[in-house]
Design a protein around this motif. Sequence first.
Motif, PDB file in Angstrom:
ATOM      1  N   LYS A  21      -2.114 -27.069  14.146  1.00 42.14           N
ATOM      2  CA  LYS A  21      -2.742 -26.278  15.196  1.00 42.14           C
ATOM      3  C   LYS A  21      -3.891 -25.495  14.586  1.00 42.14           C
ATOM      4  N   SER A 212      -8.406 -29.146  15.880  1.00 44.88           N
ATOM      5  CA  SER A 212      -7.259 -28.991  14.988  1.00 44.88           C
ATOM      6  C   SER A 212      -7.750 -28.714  13.574  1.00 44.88           C
ATOM      7  N   SER A 346      -4.576 -34.908  18.342  1.00 44.49           N
ATOM      8  CA  SER A 346      -5.224 -33.942  17.454  1.00 44.49           C
ATOM      9  C   SER A 346      -6.718 -34.232  17.452  1.00 44.49           C
TER      10      SER A 346
END
Length: 397
Positions: A21, A212, A346
């Motif tokens: 994240k 990401s 992602s």
Amino acid sequence: MSANIMRGATAVVGVAEQHYKRGEAPHSEKRMTLEVILRACADAGINPREIDGFVSYAGGANDGAIIGGALLIDELRWSNMMWGGGGGSVAAAITNAATAIATGQAECVVVYRAMTQADTGRLGYAKYHYGSHFLAHGIGSPAQICAMRTQRMLEHGGVPRSAMRSLVLASYQHAQSNPTAQGYGRPLDEETYEDSRLIAEPFHLFDCSRESDGAVALVLVSAERAKTLRPDPAYLLAGAQGAPGGYSELIDNDLGEQYMTAGFGPANNGKPGVAERLWSAAGLGPDDVDVVQVYENFSGPAVAALIDHGLCPPGEAAGTFMTVENLTAPNGKLPINTSGGNLADSFINGLNLAVEAVRQIRGTSTNPVEGAKTSLFIGGPMAPLVSSVLFGHEDTL
């Protein structure tokens, strides 16, 4: 059959990725780059010291000499960067590596990209693509630029917004089978999509890619050597890069209908554009593609890119073709972004999509398209420079 000397001359034999994240990477971009390169080499079954070439794109502080030195490689023969276009040049970086090998400039080349919020911030504010004429009017992000082009595609081009929604929902559906996807365990339905907040009309929240932290690497070698390393190399059938003239300026000076395209179409002088050159070099066409990974900086540009490549019809017919059923593996007419893509898996500046394109040739995707022989990777659409790469199974050579 194409007479292109690049066709099938090189192959991807090793891939690796890691992502977190945004803002939560445990390490620097340099360390993550080294980690994924080592893992990609292990995947390929080669000694990292054999690497003699490095290619990246969209900037970054860790060039080939720095990474090669850290890996204690035997010799550096090729080190360069694809400039311009941000994520639009991601597929061009792969072609660049293949060119080095096919022309004897290097033997084992790594394509890589790493991003962390701690090292380089985020990509949301465009500091290098757009001129002061945009900034003076409050337009300073890729979302705003691509929103204007997308709105033109919807209003003037007649493409229904449902085409964008279907692409997003298909991505999230694929993510539910991918345990490493950031959208895993978070299915998205039509109502939630429609009710999400506007970012830049017509883009809602879920139309926008998720940045990401992470790193990605692909290892390329000659086709001859690839056959000795693993039974399932992903051969490079063709690659193309560029954009119509207006796309290549700091102001949106595109001619006529180009403004609502993704930039893969014909040049201003009518000569073949990126998509047509790709098909010509591959000796194949849109109907020969089994699965597609298309860079979704935003859903609208991704739809435009599919239209530019002849994979989706233009205008109102795009809505009929772009349905969740048609876009999902394993049985859709044209499965799209089978890992979840930039939207639901992602976003490492799009190179993670190239890894999924390779997995489809290998048959190791979490959403495999059975018997896939061709896998298309489309780089960032509506950028000043765009690019595409077509991978193929050995049966396509």
